[in-house]
Design a protein around this motif. Structure first.
Motif, PDB file in Angstrom:
ATOM      1  N   HIS A   2      24.872  51.247-110.151  1.00 48.77           N
ATOM      2  CA  HIS A   2      25.815  50.060-111.062  1.00 48.77           C
ATOM      3  C   HIS A   2      25.890  49.033-110.190  1.00 48.77           C
ATOM      4  O   HIS A   2      25.909  48.925-108.839  1.00 48.77           O
ATOM      5  CB  HIS A   2      27.041  50.762-111.361  1.00 48.77           C
ATOM      6  N   GLU A   3      25.697  47.572-110.572  1.00 51.05           N
ATOM      7  CA  GLU A   3      25.887  46.319-110.046  1.00 51.05           C
ATOM      8  C   GLU A   3      27.289  45.891-110.278  1.00 51.05           C
ATOM      9  O   GLU A   3      27.548  45.747-111.563  1.00 51.05           O
ATOM     10  CB  GLU A   3      24.747  45.519-110.082  1.00 51.05           C
ATOM     11  N   VAL A  19      30.544  49.858 -97.096  1.00 52.70           N
ATOM     12  CA  VAL A  19      29.348  50.631 -97.231  1.00 52.70           C
ATOM     13  C   VAL A  19      30.098  52.130 -97.194  1.00 52.70           C
ATOM     14  O   VAL A  19      30.677  52.319 -96.149  1.00 52.70           O
ATOM     15  CB  VAL A  19      28.346  50.523 -96.789  1.00 52.70           C
ATOM     16  N   GLY A  20      29.891  53.009 -98.097  1.00 52.83           N
ATOM     17  CA  GLY A  20      30.412  54.508 -98.029  1.00 52.83           C
ATOM     18  C   GLY A  20      31.633  54.682 -98.392  1.00 52.83           C
ATOM     19  O   GLY A  20      31.812  55.938 -98.583  1.00 52.83           O
ATOM     20  N   ASP A  21      32.646  53.610 -98.860  1.00 49.37           N
ATOM     21  CA  ASP A  21      33.667  53.876 -99.495  1.00 49.37           C
ATOM     22  C   ASP A  21      33.546  54.729-100.718  1.00 49.37           C
ATOM     23  O   ASP A  21      32.837  54.069-101.716  1.00 49.37           O
ATOM     24  CB  ASP A  21      34.747  52.863 -99.631  1.00 49.37           C
ATOM     25  N   VAL A  22      34.361  55.464-101.133  1.00 53.63           N
ATOM     26  CA  VAL A  22      34.370  55.796-102.683  1.00 53.63           C
ATOM     27  C   VAL A  22      35.470  55.084-103.383  1.00 53.63           C
ATOM     28  O   VAL A  22      36.698  54.925-103.050  1.00 53.63           O
ATOM     29  CB  VAL A  22      34.963  57.362-102.617  1.00 53.63           C
ATOM     30  N   VAL A  23      35.101  54.578-104.508  1.00 53.44           N
ATOM     31  CA  VAL A  23      35.716  53.460-105.444  1.00 53.44           C
ATOM     32  C   VAL A  23      36.091  54.228-106.719  1.00 53.44           C
ATOM     33  O   VAL A  23      35.428  54.946-107.364  1.00 53.44           O
ATOM     34  CB  VAL A  23      35.300  52.093-105.673  1.00 53.44           C
ATOM     35  N   GLY A  46      33.190  54.449-111.221  1.00 53.59           N
ATOM     36  CA  GLY A  46      33.613  55.198-109.891  1.00 53.59           C
ATOM     37  C   GLY A  46      32.358  55.477-109.251  1.00 53.59           C
ATOM     38  O   GLY A  46      31.179  55.759-110.077  1.00 53.59           O
ATOM     39  N   GLY A  47      32.500  55.795-107.749  1.00 57.75           N
ATOM     40  CA  GLY A  47      31.358  56.150-107.264  1.00 57.75           C
ATOM     41  C   GLY A  47      31.459  55.687-105.959  1.00 57.75           C
ATOM     42  O   GLY A  47      32.578  55.423-105.346  1.00 57.75           O
ATOM     43  N   VAL A  48      30.322  55.504-105.278  1.00 54.46           N
ATOM     44  CA  VAL A  48      30.332  55.312-103.889  1.00 54.46           C
ATOM     45  C   VAL A  48      29.718  53.923-103.463  1.00 54.46           C
ATOM     46  O   VAL A  48      28.573  53.599-104.170  1.00 54.46           O
ATOM     47  CB  VAL A  48      29.339  56.395-102.933  1.00 54.46           C
ATOM     48  N   VAL A  49      30.183  53.189-102.665  1.00 54.53           N
ATOM     49  CA  VAL A  49      29.428  51.878-102.295  1.00 54.53           C
ATOM     50  C   VAL A  49      28.341  52.000-101.591  1.00 54.53           C
ATOM     51  O   VAL A  49      28.283  52.743-100.618  1.00 54.53           O
ATOM     52  CB  VAL A  49      30.718  50.842-101.542  1.00 54.53           C
ATOM     53  N   ILE A  67      28.041  43.785-105.113  1.00 52.92           N
ATOM     54  CA  ILE A  67      27.987  45.326-104.762  1.00 52.92           C
ATOM     55  C   ILE A  67      27.322  46.195-105.501  1.00 52.92           C
ATOM     56  O   ILE A  67      27.299  46.052-106.846  1.00 52.92           O
ATOM     57  CB  ILE A  67      29.665  45.528-104.539  1.00 52.92           C
ATOM     58  N   GLU A  68      26.690  47.174-104.859  1.00 52.03           N
ATOM     59  CA  GLU A  68      25.963  48.006-105.681  1.00 52.03           C
ATOM     60  C   GLU A  68      26.878  49.429-105.498  1.00 52.03           C
ATOM     61  O   GLU A  68      26.938  49.882-104.194  1.00 52.03           O
ATOM     62  CB  GLU A  68      24.623  48.442-105.010  1.00 52.03           C
ATOM     63  N   ILE A  69      26.719  50.140-106.576  1.00 50.61           N
ATOM     64  CA  ILE A  69      27.648  51.422-106.666  1.00 50.61           C
ATOM     65  C   ILE A  69      26.837  52.524-107.088  1.00 50.61           C
ATOM     66  O   ILE A  69      26.293  52.304-108.256  1.00 50.61           O
ATOM     67  CB  ILE A  69      29.225  51.284-107.185  1.00 50.61           C
TER      68      ILE A  69
END
Length: 70
Positions: A2-3, A19-23, A46-49, A67-69
């Motif tokens: 997802h962008e 990068v690597g953060d969970v959002v 929701g997901g990981v950066v 950002i890409e997730i």
């Protein structure tokens, strides 16, 4: 993948994730500055950066990928 895209033109004032953060869905990931106003940009999923495509201080146009997730 997802962008997260800019909803309007402006400067990237602050990137609040790494990068690597969970959002979570609805979480602010970038804050843009336009016409002396701060505009938060939230993730729609929701997901990981996975990637950050801008740097603080960059100028972005509406629709630019921030950002890409995954």
């Amino acid at each position: 993948m997802h962008e997260v895209v800019a909803l309007m033109a402006g400067n990237v004032w602050k990137i609040v994730v790494q990068v690597g953060d969970v959002v979570e869905e609805g979480q602010d990931v970038v804050i843009l500055e336009s016409m002396k106003m701060e505009i938060p940009v939230a993730s729609q999923v929701g997901g990981v950066v996975k990637a950050i495509r801008v740097q603080e201080g960059d100028f972005v146009n509406e629709g630019d990928v921030l950002i890409e997730i995954k």
